[in-house]
Design a protein around this motif. Sequence first.
Motif, PDB file in Angstrom:
ATOM      1  N   LEU A 118       0.823  -1.208   0.000  1.00  0.00           N
ATOM      2  CA  LEU A 118       0.000   0.000   0.000  1.00  0.00           C
ATOM      3  C   LEU A 118       0.857   1.257   0.000  1.00  0.00           C
ATOM      4  N   GLU A 119       1.930   1.222   0.770  1.00  0.00           N
ATOM      5  CA  GLU A 119       2.804   2.393   0.869  1.00  0.00           C
ATOM      6  C   GLU A 119       3.437   2.719  -0.482  1.00  0.00           C
ATOM      7  N   SER A 164       0.723  10.720   0.780  1.00  0.00           N
ATOM      8  CA  SER A 164       1.193  10.016   1.972  1.00  0.00           C
ATOM      9  C   SER A 164       0.283   8.806   2.172  1.00  0.00           C
ATOM     10  N   LEU A 165       0.739   7.833   2.970  1.00  0.00           N
ATOM     11  CA  LEU A 165      -0.053   6.625   3.183  1.00  0.00           C
ATOM     12  C   LEU A 165      -1.392   6.957   3.852  1.00  0.00           C
ATOM     13  N   SER A 166      -1.381   7.870   4.825  1.00  0.00           N
ATOM     14  CA  SER A 166      -2.621   8.217   5.526  1.00  0.00           C
ATOM     15  C   SER A 166      -3.618   8.912   4.592  1.00  0.00           C
ATOM     16  N   THR A 167      -3.108   9.817   3.741  1.00  0.00           N
ATOM     17  CA  THR A 167      -3.974  10.502   2.774  1.00  0.00           C
ATOM     18  C   THR A 167      -4.536   9.506   1.767  1.00  0.00           C
ATOM     19  N   PHE A 168      -3.686   8.587   1.323  1.00  0.00           N
ATOM     20  CA  PHE A 168      -4.103   7.555   0.374  1.00  0.00           C
ATOM     21  C   PHE A 168      -5.250   6.725   0.956  1.00  0.00           C
ATOM     22  N   SER A 183     -11.728  -0.528   3.183  1.00  0.00           N
ATOM     23  CA  SER A 183     -10.295  -0.284   3.405  1.00  0.00           C
ATOM     24  C   SER A 183      -9.482  -0.806   2.221  1.00  0.00           C
ATOM     25  N   PRO A 184      -8.360  -0.135   1.887  1.00  0.00           N
ATOM     26  CA  PRO A 184      -7.557  -0.578   0.745  1.00  0.00           C
ATOM     27  C   PRO A 184      -6.963  -1.965   0.948  1.00  0.00           C
ATOM     28  N   GLY A 185      -6.595  -2.304   2.193  1.00  0.00           N
ATOM     29  CA  GLY A 185      -6.002  -3.618   2.437  1.00  0.00           C
ATOM     30  C   GLY A 185      -6.970  -4.742   2.118  1.00  0.00           C
TER      31      GLY A 185
END
Length: 279
Positions: free
Chosen positions: A198-199, A208-212, A223-225
């Motif tokens: 994801l990162e 950023s990962l949080s924004t993504f 959730s993306p995961g």
Amino acid sequence: MPIENIPEIYIKNKKENPDLFVYDFKMTNDVVKSKVNLDMNMFSFLQVGKKQVHFAGTSVVVNKDQSLLLKKGNWLWTELLDTEAIYYCKLFFFSERKLQEFLDKHTTNEGIVKEEKPFFIIRNDAYITSYLNSLSTISEAPKVFMDNLLSVKFEELMLYLLQKYGSAFELYLHSLIIKETSPFKKIVESKIHSNLKLEEISFLCNMSLSTFKRHFISEYKTSPGKWLQDKRLQKAKETLEHGALKPSDIYLDFGYNNLSNFSIAFKNKFGYSPSEIAL
């Protein structure tokens, strides 16, 4: 993984902002994976080893029989040793100003760019080999001559590739001038069947990962995961059903570090283990 600003990190005099720049990249590690903020368009002439690159909407793998012209932007790339003990790649960077000068001088029609690709694959041949040798030769020239020599060499290369690949190369060059960014969903969905984390995908989206994650949940309502895991397991199931590959052949391709984790996730989703498909 830190972000490498290229070609900035290769330029000794940080006050310089060259329109053309050549750098010989070598490494002896087995695998190097990098996040790259490519600030100029770049030819990557791979001479020993293999290279895999991911851009926002696509990815490509080349070996020493091929070279790449890469569009500036955010890339993930992996350099791999082949059978030799060293990886060697000659990089030739050029500015949009130089590209525009060439297009104005040698092309007459922008044409219609139907599909904007971030890379163009070049088949290495005798000319390319000779050309790279000539670049190495002029690298020892005094600085006062280098800029003019590189301008001549850049024009020579571009004219050769224009003659070799014709309108396909010309349209690609024009696409490098067009200022467009790929939509978020296009980037995400092009990476469903990759093993990127994801990162790494968030980096390709320039977030950023949080924004993504926030953007992803807003777009996909999950959730993306979980979304990526479901898509990848579905593709893994389809791959195994074709019968040519075993679970041990594919788990890495779908983002799992070991076969056991892949088997557990697969069974949790489908109710049976991946090895049962082959029975």
